[in-house]
Design an enzyme around this catalytic site. Structure first.
Site, PDB file in Angstrom:
ATOM      1  N   ASP A 240       0.846  -1.182   0.000  1.00 41.72           N
ATOM      2  CA  ASP A 240       0.000   0.000   0.000  1.00 41.72           C
ATOM      3  C   ASP A 240       0.896   1.252   0.000  1.00 41.72           C
ATOM      4  O   ASP A 240       1.854   1.301  -0.769  1.00 41.72           O
ATOM      5  CB  ASP A 240      -0.970  -0.030   1.189  1.00 41.72           C
ATOM      6  CG  ASP A 240      -2.145   0.920   1.034  1.00 41.72           C
ATOM      7  OD1 ASP A 240      -3.170   0.514   0.469  1.00 41.72           O
ATOM      8  OD2 ASP A 240      -2.023   2.090   1.464  1.00 41.72           O
ATOM      9  N   TYR A 390      -3.637  11.022   0.473  1.00 42.11           N
ATOM     10  CA  TYR A 390      -4.012  10.773  -0.923  1.00 42.11           C
ATOM     11  C   TYR A 390      -3.956  12.060  -1.737  1.00 42.11           C
ATOM     12  O   TYR A 390      -3.468  12.065  -2.879  1.00 42.11           O
ATOM     13  CB  TYR A 390      -5.420  10.171  -0.990  1.00 42.11           C
ATOM     14  CG  TYR A 390      -5.453   8.700  -0.665  1.00 42.11           C
ATOM     15  CD1 TYR A 390      -5.560   7.743  -1.669  1.00 42.11           C
ATOM     16  CD2 TYR A 390      -5.361   8.266   0.658  1.00 42.11           C
ATOM     17  CE1 TYR A 390      -5.580   6.388  -1.372  1.00 42.11           C
ATOM     18  CE2 TYR A 390      -5.378   6.915   0.969  1.00 42.11           C
ATOM     19  CZ  TYR A 390      -5.492   5.979  -0.046  1.00 42.11           C
ATOM     20  OH  TYR A 390      -5.491   4.631   0.256  1.00 42.11           O
ATOM     21  N   HIS A 447      -4.512  -7.964   0.011  1.00 41.63           N
ATOM     22  CA  HIS A 447      -3.820  -6.684   0.148  1.00 41.63           C
ATOM     23  C   HIS A 447      -3.080  -6.535   1.482  1.00 41.63           C
ATOM     24  O   HIS A 447      -1.971  -6.015   1.523  1.00 41.63           O
ATOM     25  CB  HIS A 447      -4.851  -5.569  -0.001  1.00 41.63           C
ATOM     26  CG  HIS A 447      -4.267  -4.196   0.005  1.00 41.63           C
ATOM     27  ND1 HIS A 447      -3.583  -3.675  -1.061  1.00 41.63           N
ATOM     28  CD2 HIS A 447      -4.266  -3.218   0.951  1.00 41.63           C
ATOM     29  CE1 HIS A 447      -3.196  -2.442  -0.786  1.00 41.63           C
ATOM     30  NE2 HIS A 447      -3.595  -2.142   0.427  1.00 41.63           N
TER      31      HIS A 447
END
Length: 479
Positions: A240, A390, A447
């Site tokens: 990630d 982000y 993930h």
């Protein structure tokens, strides 16, 4: 007479030739040096604390830290849980519209009546934790040394970096496997000293007070952290955001990062051959370096690539544009926060879990583990700052940053888990990571690899480090 003229003409010709050769050589040297210079990222000297940077030297003391809780904190949580307002889901919708509120009621009931946060605080505090100030921010990290080492052996420092919506708690199951492998039936050929920092703005690491704190900024801070702890050579591992932060770290300090291990790789710029491989790779896999497993995971690309991007990237678009808007609501509602975070632990563990009424959440994780991660976001109030990461990384556009255009030359290992939302084949990754010495298709997992399959990931890290050490020994011996 003509011979004399020829002799007189020679010196100017030679002079011009020498000038031309000098200019040509200078241009080549300049281009070479410029290219070499661009192969590493500069170490930023940022200041992310409140106000202006003080003139005094920053305090470099490393302080012990423990997670604490109070009755007032718990009472406030319970009050909010008791006052939760639920929306009825559509019939037979399962998790296909997001977190199903019927199952959410069960999670909230468990959270309110059975989940023991005080007990989980003890679990969190079983590993030594610390804080230290770097570039104006209090940086939190877990630091675990091996309980014992064979005579004459030393532990290998390993930096492990989490992502969103995870935390350092993701690593609590894998840390013992790396620091004390023989107690868990694993090889002790490589024993690690593990450092797991919280990304600034996540968990107990202070959030930036200024705009612009991105993955390169985090990488610079973690590089300084490792140097402060006395590690001038170390391994880095991440998935990630940890993938990008550790990648940036390898670009900033390639002489300090002995090896880079990733359990997620993403391609931020597509070349013509990669675009062509999307169209033809299913039919001519060998032409594009695809293996059978690549084909199985990637195709049909409209379904497993484009459609997944469209269906599963909505959260990223929100967080890369207006993170504070949705973040305000999540920071005020523990139920909303749990739904927002735990939906990712369903879909990103296995996208097929969307078809289950409970999102398959308890197939791979316990509610205690899942809620402990949620609580780290709740008690620290970090959901907004974590989402801003982000905007800082994607808000300026994908493929526009300097680090996206630079190769990674340190030895790289990739553990490719089958249920990752998007698969990146080795032939694509090789364009960025030009020294991949280990690439493995993992048999299961998604993930959150360290959280879900700690033994698989630990074993892959060990074998990768073994290859790096073997190559390094070979170079020293002149082989």
């Amino acid at each position: 007479m003509q011979e004399k003229k020829r002799i007189q003409l020679q010196p100017p010709f030679i002079m011009f030739l020498e000038i031309f050769l000098t200019l040509a050589l200078g241009t080549i040297v300049y281009l070479f040096l410029s290219r070499r210079k661009e192969e590493t990222l500069p170490i930023e000297e940022g200041w992310w604390g409140k106000g202006q940077k003080p003139d005094s030297e920053e305090d470099t003391t490393v302080h012990p830290f423990k997670v604490e809780t109070t009755e007032a904190e718990l009472n406030d949580l319970f009050r909010r849980l008791d006052q939760a307002r639920f929306t009825e889901p559509l019939e037979n919708s399962c998790f296909q519209y997001g977190f199903n509120s019927i199952y959410l009621r069960k999670v909230v009931s468990y959270w309110r009546n059975q989940f023991n946060w005080k007990k989980q605080v003890e679990v969190l505090n079983k590993f030594p934790q610390f804080k230290t100030k770097i570039e104006g921010l209090e940086v939190h990290f877990v630091h675990v040394k091996p309980p014992s080492l064979p005579e004459g052996r030393s532990a290998k420092p390993l930096l492990m970096v989490h992502g969103w919506p995870g935390s350092v708690y993701e690593f609590y199951k894998i840390i013992p496997l790396l620091t004390d492998p023989t107690s868990y039936g694993l090889s002790d050929e490589h024993i690690f000293e593990v450092i797991c920092p919280s990304i600034p703005g996540y968990g107990f690491s202070e959030a930036s007070h200024k705009k612009g704190f991105n993955s390169v900024s985090a990488a610079c801070i973690f590089y300084k952290l490792m140097l402060r702890l006395g590690f001038h050579e170390f391994y880095a591992q991440g998935g990630d955001w940890g993938w990008l932060i550790c990648t940036n770290l390898a670009q900033i300090a390639p002489s300090h990062v002995k090896g880079l291990h990733l359990n997620m790789v993403s391609v931020t710029s597509m070349r013509f051959t990669q675009m062509l491989s999307i169209l033809l790779g299913r039919y001519f896999p060998g032409l594009f370096g695809f293996q059978d497993e690549d084909v199985r995971r990637m195709f049909p690309f409209l379904k497993k690539g484009l459609f997944r991007i469209l269906m599963e990237s909505g959260y990223a678009h929100i967080q890369a544009t207006k993170p504070d808007t949705v973040g305000c609501g999540l920071n005020d509602s523990p139920v909303g926060l749990a739904a927002y975070i735990l939906e990712k632990f369903s879909t990103w563990t296995d996208i097929e879990f969307q078809k289950q009424e409970d999102g398959g959440l308890e197939r791979k994780h316990s509610l205690d583990d899942l809620l402990t991660n949620v609580m780290l976001y709740w008690v620290s109030g970090c959901i907004v700052s974590s989402m801003r990461f982000y905007k800082e990384n994607i808000g300026k556009g994908i493929g526009t940053q300097k680090h996206e255009k630079l190769p990674v030359r340190v030895p790289t290992g990739i553990a490719s888990f089958p249920n990752e939302i998007l698969h990146t084949p080795q032939s694509w990754a090789q364009k960025k990571y030009i020294n991949i010495i280990s690439f493995h298709f993992m048999p299961r997992g998604g993930h959150f690899a360290a959280f879900e399959e700690p033994e698989l990931l630990a074993t892959d890290i060990q074998q990768f480090v073994g290859k790096v050490e073997k190559e390094e020994l070979g170079k020293k011996n002149g082989k």
